[in-house]
Scaffold this active site. Sequence first.
Site, PDB file in Angstrom:
ATOM      1  N   GLU A 168      -9.657 -88.207  87.817  1.00 45.62           N
ATOM      2  CA  GLU A 168      -8.532 -88.187  86.891  1.00 45.62           C
ATOM      3  C   GLU A 168      -8.421 -89.436  86.014  1.00 45.62           C
ATOM      4  O   GLU A 168      -7.984 -89.341  84.870  1.00 45.62           O
ATOM      5  CB  GLU A 168      -7.214 -88.012  87.680  1.00 45.62           C
ATOM      6  CG  GLU A 168      -7.052 -86.660  88.325  1.00 45.62           C
ATOM      7  CD  GLU A 168      -6.906 -85.535  87.305  1.00 45.62           C
ATOM      8  OE1 GLU A 168      -6.305 -85.771  86.241  1.00 45.62           O
ATOM      9  OE2 GLU A 168      -7.420 -84.438  87.564  1.00 45.62           O
ATOM     10  N   SER A 434      22.109 -37.602 106.626  1.00 45.13           N
ATOM     11  CA  SER A 434      22.760 -37.306 107.908  1.00 45.13           C
ATOM     12  C   SER A 434      22.916 -38.524 108.797  1.00 45.13           C
ATOM     13  O   SER A 434      23.619 -38.454 109.820  1.00 45.13           O
ATOM     14  CB  SER A 434      21.968 -36.227 108.657  1.00 45.13           C
ATOM     15  OG  SER A 434      22.117 -34.984 108.019  1.00 45.13           O
TER      16      SER A 434
END
Length: 751
Positions: A168, A434
């Site tokens: 970097e 139901s």
Amino acid sequence: MGSVSRMVWGRKKGGRKEPLFGLPAALADLRLSPEDRVPAAEDRPKKSAAKRKSDDGDDEMPRERKPGASRSGAKRRSKSRGKFTLGRLFYWTAVLGLWGGIAVVGVVVWVGAHLPAIQSLEIPKRPPTIQIVGLDGSVLAQRGEMAGANVALKELPPYLPKAFIAIEDRRFYSHYGVDPIGILRAAVTNVLHRSVSQGGSTLTQQLAKNLFLTQERTLQRKLQEAELALWLERKHSKNEILELYLNRVYFGSGAYGVEAAAQRYFGKSAKNVTLAEAEMLAGLVKSPSRLAPNRNPEGAEQRAQTVLAAMADAKFITDAQAQASIGHPQINVKPAGAGTVNYVADWIGEVLDDLVGQIDRDIVVETTIDPKLQSIAEAAIIDELAAKSVKFNVSQGALVAMTPDGSVRAMVGGRNYAESQYNRAVTARRQPGSAFKPFVYLTAIEAGLTPETIRQDAPLDVKGWKPENYTHEYFGAVTLTQALSMSLNTVAVRVGLEVGPKNVVRTAHRLGISSKLDANASIALGTSEVSVIELVGAYAPFANGGLGVSPHVVTKIRTSEGKVLYARPADQLGQVIEPRNVAAMNTMMRETLVSGTARKAEIPGWMAAGKTGTSQDFRDAWFIGYTANLVTGVWLGNDDNSPTRKATGGGLPVEVWTRFMKAAHQGVPVASLPNSQSSGGGGGFLSNLMQTASQVSAPSAPTSQAPVPLAPIPSGGSYRPPSTRTSAPSSRPEPAAGLDGWLVDRLFGGR
């Protein structure tokens, strides 16, 4: 004589002049001469012939010039022109330099004016970590920005920070926050490659961006980044900046800092990473989301090799170390966290603000989730759908399992969290069909009816609405136990109208249903939508003796240092069902598993009860069942509410439920349902049906509400006459798991 002559001469020349003042003095000399006038054509003087000839001669015979005079003039003009050009060059250089300096100062001032306030330019606290742990203390998930603990630079292996510097910012220890050489090198490389292949940002600039700025790619942000980098270099040492960078940079998958990344990807501390793992971590910074090793292992490995080459080129490692790392990377990457426990974590994230307010520190959330049961539930949903989703056209499922006191032990909000984070167990609301009927029959029991009360299963007309049974077959006089276990719709509607739809709604809300329910005749068939978790919570009083519960998953919230921020108080809902009514309902719902629509559900050695449900057009399939140990609900269907291929509550949901409950009850001491009778008050189906056949007539409806008139049977119509066949079990209809769904469709005039 002389004076006189002078005087006379003076008078002759101009005469006496008197002084003038004011406006006359200003206008005294204002005269127009003949030259100031525009002459008429005839008044213009004509050139003489000699003059014209002279003019014409000029064209033919140029005047001779002296050679010496011409050369000296040219030399003087050349000298003056040279002096003028050099002077103007210095002049304009100075002017442009001055304006350039002013422009630079202006840009610096403008950029500085748009930076955060100087008092806020302190190293911010890293985002808080929310750690979610299970019942056994194991970590289930992490939320927030998953930042690991800060690690000192001296505690890390030396090759870890060097890997970042190599790839970097190799001149990190040489520049002052901004590296002009690096910027120039990156610019040349990008021009040669005709693309942005290399960046010129230093580690300090990247840190400034991560700490104070957004990720937008604009010139303003780059200028701000440069100013902040210079400020950081002045305020902190190089090692402090590097340490801050390693503890704050983003590594993908929600991990911030090398410690969180090492734990996330390798299951170890950053202090213990190998050289190969350090290379991979350093390589992630370029594109963390794309190169995350648990999602793109090939891309992460290729980038790690680039980092390795950079470290070798910078002499940060020896050739032997480089060769060893290339040949044997030894990287064990943990799989991506896409498990269904993330549905639980998301649900917790939604309620945290209500429990502890804004979070500004690391916290640990202790939950009721049993990791073992969570894994079993996940496998049950995923495996069953994988095997039968195509056959039944079912794409999604949800499961909630809780103890009778409302402690959620497992929750599955969908078949694949990575594909869809929508929580179908908590957020979705669907028609229960139901599965809602127990609230109807409980209301009837509380009104004085019993499991043995007889009601007619026959065609019914309610203001033009004609509910039907799934098989179009009717059984005449049946007990409430039979009607519930066989999911007979006409009886449920009759009972619901007897006790009143409003009373049914009150019962459901009292037990824990929080969704809006419409108090109409169809409420008996579950036409109002509810969520899985609230329906399961409303069944819990049947399993605990009638006590109201609040489904919950969080028991305690504490800081990482141990300070308790929240501890869940005990429920204060009290008794919501009388114990004798609990016993009656358990007797009735046990029969559903013995001979009714859920007879496939079986837990060896355990007494269980429950109810199936299917909504109109088979859009939703449910089963809610319980023991004295667990209450579990299963829903299956499609997110777009499209019909399934006749998936009923007695089919797939029962299979998922049975698989989960069998595994969940292994090794657990057997316990009976509260207030239940071992013989079962209603007996089996055949004995009840024989008892029904011996009844001469059914009891009349309560006097508070007139009996519902039976609809006349049309000749050649779609209804069959009531049947009282009792001689053989085959006369019983097939489990009407899809009856309620088909009927609701008819309810709204579909056929």
